[in-house]
Design an enzyme around this catalytic site. Structure first.
Site, PDB file in Angstrom:
ATOM      1  N   ASN A   9      41.220  39.205  21.353  1.00 40.53           N
ATOM      2  CA  ASN A   9      41.551  37.816  21.039  1.00 40.53           C
ATOM      3  C   ASN A   9      41.600  36.989  22.311  1.00 40.53           C
ATOM      4  O   ASN A   9      41.979  35.823  22.287  1.00 40.53           O
ATOM      5  CB  ASN A   9      42.913  37.744  20.319  1.00 40.53           C
ATOM      6  CG  ASN A   9      42.797  38.274  18.900  1.00 40.53           C
ATOM      7  OD1 ASN A   9      41.903  37.876  18.163  1.00 40.53           O
ATOM      8  ND2 ASN A   9      43.681  39.198  18.534  1.00 40.53           N
ATOM      9  N   LYS A  13      37.899  36.773  28.155  1.00 37.67           N
ATOM     10  CA  LYS A  13      37.074  37.983  28.108  1.00 37.67           C
ATOM     11  C   LYS A  13      35.830  37.735  27.251  1.00 37.67           C
ATOM     12  O   LYS A  13      34.731  38.147  27.598  1.00 37.67           O
ATOM     13  CB  LYS A  13      37.868  39.155  27.518  1.00 37.67           C
ATOM     14  CG  LYS A  13      38.979  39.688  28.421  1.00 37.67           C
ATOM     15  CD  LYS A  13      39.612  40.904  27.766  1.00 37.67           C
ATOM     16  CE  LYS A  13      40.822  41.425  28.495  1.00 37.67           C
ATOM     17  NZ  LYS A  13      41.466  42.549  27.784  1.00 37.67           N
ATOM     18  N   ASP A  69      40.229  48.575  27.229  1.00 34.66           N
ATOM     19  CA  ASP A  69      41.631  48.813  27.546  1.00 34.66           C
ATOM     20  C   ASP A  69      41.722  49.029  29.055  1.00 34.66           C
ATOM     21  O   ASP A  69      40.830  49.638  29.647  1.00 34.66           O
ATOM     22  CB  ASP A  69      42.180  50.024  26.800  1.00 34.66           C
ATOM     23  CG  ASP A  69      43.700  49.962  26.706  1.00 34.66           C
ATOM     24  OD1 ASP A  69      44.221  49.025  26.071  1.00 34.66           O
ATOM     25  OD2 ASP A  69      44.379  50.828  27.296  1.00 34.66           O
ATOM     26  N   THR A  70      42.772  48.490  29.644  1.00 30.57           N
ATOM     27  CA  THR A  70      42.906  48.516  31.102  1.00 30.57           C
ATOM     28  C   THR A  70      44.303  48.955  31.495  1.00 30.57           C
ATOM     29  O   THR A  70      45.265  48.682  30.783  1.00 30.57           O
ATOM     30  CB  THR A  70      42.645  47.099  31.676  1.00 30.57           C
ATOM     31  OG1 THR A  70      41.295  46.745  31.409  1.00 30.57           O
ATOM     32  CG2 THR A  70      42.875  47.034  33.177  1.00 30.57           C
ATOM     33  N   GLY A 150      48.591  38.984  34.954  1.00 30.93           N
ATOM     34  CA  GLY A 150      49.107  40.353  35.075  1.00 30.93           C
ATOM     35  C   GLY A 150      49.611  40.658  36.474  1.00 30.93           C
ATOM     36  O   GLY A 150      50.399  39.913  37.055  1.00 30.93           O
ATOM     37  N   TYR A 151      49.128  41.761  37.020  1.00 31.79           N
ATOM     38  CA  TYR A 151      49.595  42.243  38.320  1.00 31.79           C
ATOM     39  C   TYR A 151      48.792  41.657  39.490  1.00 31.79           C
ATOM     40  O   TYR A 151      48.939  42.125  40.624  1.00 31.79           O
ATOM     41  CB  TYR A 151      49.480  43.773  38.363  1.00 31.79           C
ATOM     42  CG  TYR A 151      50.351  44.503  37.356  1.00 31.79           C
ATOM     43  CD1 TYR A 151      51.623  44.959  37.692  1.00 31.79           C
ATOM     44  CD2 TYR A 151      49.903  44.752  36.061  1.00 31.79           C
ATOM     45  CE1 TYR A 151      52.407  45.648  36.780  1.00 31.79           C
ATOM     46  CE2 TYR A 151      50.681  45.431  35.126  1.00 31.79           C
ATOM     47  CZ  TYR A 151      51.932  45.870  35.495  1.00 31.79           C
ATOM     48  OH  TYR A 151      52.716  46.550  34.584  1.00 31.79           O
ATOM     49  N   LYS A 172      36.594  37.221  41.606  1.00 30.82           N
ATOM     50  CA  LYS A 172      37.209  38.395  40.974  1.00 30.82           C
ATOM     51  C   LYS A 172      36.300  38.935  39.860  1.00 30.82           C
ATOM     52  O   LYS A 172      36.131  40.149  39.728  1.00 30.82           O
ATOM     53  CB  LYS A 172      38.590  38.025  40.405  1.00 30.82           C
ATOM     54  CG  LYS A 172      39.307  39.229  39.803  1.00 30.82           C
ATOM     55  CD  LYS A 172      40.614  38.899  39.134  1.00 30.82           C
ATOM     56  CE  LYS A 172      41.026  40.043  38.226  1.00 30.82           C
ATOM     57  NZ  LYS A 172      42.032  39.705  37.232  1.00 30.82           N
ATOM     58  N   HIS A 177      37.433  45.630  37.999  1.00 34.18           N
ATOM     59  CA  HIS A 177      37.313  46.810  37.133  1.00 34.18           C
ATOM     60  C   HIS A 177      36.638  46.455  35.809  1.00 34.18           C
ATOM     61  O   HIS A 177      35.750  47.142  35.337  1.00 34.18           O
ATOM     62  CB  HIS A 177      38.714  47.390  36.890  1.00 34.18           C
ATOM     63  CG  HIS A 177      39.751  46.326  36.674  1.00 34.18           C
ATOM     64  ND1 HIS A 177      40.186  45.501  37.693  1.00 34.18           N
ATOM     65  CD2 HIS A 177      40.382  45.896  35.567  1.00 34.18           C
ATOM     66  CE1 HIS A 177      41.057  44.632  37.210  1.00 34.18           C
ATOM     67  NE2 HIS A 177      41.186  44.846  35.922  1.00 34.18           N
TER      68      HIS A 177
HETATM   69  P1  IMP Z   1      44.418  44.909  28.682  1.00 36.48           P
HETATM   70  O1  IMP Z   1      44.127  46.265  28.163  1.00 36.48           O
HETATM   71  O2  IMP Z   1      43.191  44.210  29.227  1.00 36.48           O
HETATM   72  O3  IMP Z   1      45.190  44.073  27.720  1.00 36.48           O
HETATM   73  O4  IMP Z   1      45.349  45.105  29.963  1.00 36.48           O
HETATM   74  C1  IMP Z   1      46.626  45.729  29.873  1.00 36.48           C
HETATM   75  C2  IMP Z   1      47.530  45.189  30.959  1.00 36.48           C
HETATM   76  O5  IMP Z   1      47.015  45.560  32.249  1.00 36.48           O
HETATM   77  C3  IMP Z   1      47.643  43.667  31.007  1.00 36.48           C
HETATM   78  O6  IMP Z   1      48.675  43.216  30.178  1.00 36.48           O
HETATM   79  C4  IMP Z   1      47.970  43.425  32.465  1.00 36.48           C
HETATM   80  O7  IMP Z   1      49.349  43.634  32.702  1.00 36.48           O
HETATM   81  C5  IMP Z   1      47.208  44.506  33.184  1.00 36.48           C
HETATM   82  N1  IMP Z   1      45.888  44.029  33.624  1.00 36.48           N
HETATM   83  C6  IMP Z   1      44.690  44.238  33.009  1.00 36.48           C
HETATM   84  N2  IMP Z   1      43.693  43.687  33.719  1.00 36.48           N
HETATM   85  C7  IMP Z   1      44.274  43.106  34.789  1.00 36.48           C
HETATM   86  C8  IMP Z   1      43.747  42.361  35.885  1.00 36.48           C
HETATM   87  O8  IMP Z   1      42.533  42.104  36.028  1.00 36.48           O
HETATM   88  N3  IMP Z   1      44.654  41.926  36.783  1.00 36.48           N
HETATM   89  C9  IMP Z   1      45.983  42.178  36.688  1.00 36.48           C
HETATM   90  N4  IMP Z   1      46.524  42.839  35.681  1.00 36.48           N
HETATM   91  C10 IMP Z   1      45.673  43.323  34.734  1.00 36.48           C
END
Ligand code: IMP
Length: 192
Positions: A9, A13, A69-70, A150-151, A172, A177
């Site tokens: 959502n 992205k 997923d990250t 995020g971080y 970026k 990643h």
């Molecule tokens: P998601 O799976 O993309 O929703 O990522 C899970 C969590 O990882 C996010 O809520 C962020 O806290 C962190 N995250 C993912 N990608 C990034 C990034 O590019 N920069 C900083 N934090 C990230």
């Protein structure tokens, strides 16, 4: 043109992926396929969660689909926060809370190496394939920069002397990643 749902959502992205492969594939959002429910994310790994989301959407909504997923993997914390990155400081926590917790955990720790890892699972015509992208770097002692999410303010990729939050979005998005995993997905989709 083949339609593929990107199980997210997150509008940023979606735009990023559409700008890369939108001329060859119709990239649908969850909203576009009428999926307004929260997707299950109960697996213990980043790969598992990405697979779970892609398979769930593909099977329930009968569409080709990919899901990402990250997680942030901190070596001194044996891989934490990892798959729990979004809710590291607890349910409904803010990114700020997560960064405060992480900085606190690393207060007296000298090994600050970490990496961001993204896994994308594609389910296309009932075949599943995964693509990974990762960027290694260090966790800074304090926040630097205002951009990103995020971080980002506490992560400095190797080879740079600025944090992700001090980079422009374009910069970026060229080396993150997620960008690396999307590039692999893009190369695969263009090859079929
Ligand atoms: P998601 O799976 O993309 O929703 O990522 C899970 C969590 O990882 C996010 O809520 C962020 O806290 C962190 N995250 C993912 N990608 C990034 C990034 O590019 N920069 C900083 N934090 C990230």
């Amino acid at each position: 043109m083949i339609s593929i749902c990107f199980a997210t959502n997150n509008k940023n992205k979606l735009e990023e992926v559409r700008s890369k492969i939108g001329d060859q594939f119709t990239i649908l959002s969850l909203e576009d396929i009428g999926c307004l429910e929260e997707l299950p994310e109960t697996q213990p790994t980043i790969e598992g969660n990405s697979e779970q989301k892609a398979q769930y959407v593909s099977q329930k909504y009968h569409v080709n689909c990919f899901a990402d997923d990250t997680g942030l993997i901190v070596d001194a914390l044996v891989g934490a926060p990892g798959v729990h990155s979004a809710r590291y400081a607890g349910p409904n926590c803010l990114p700020e809370d997560n960064m405060v917790k992480l900085l606190n955990e690393l207060k007296d720790v000298s090994n600050r190496t970490a990496s961001f890892k993204t896994c994308i699972t594609l389910v296309l015509k009932d075949t599943q394939i995964q693509f990974e992208g990762s960027v290694s770097g260090t966790i800074l002692q304090e926040k630097h920069g205002e951009k990103g999410f995020g971080y980002d303010p506490i992560f400095q990729p190797h080879g740079y002397n600025i944090s992700f939050a001090e980079m422009s979005m374009e910069e970026k998005n060229k080396m993150s990643h997620r960008a690396l995993a999307v590039a692999k997905l893009e190369a695969y989709l263009k090859s079929i």
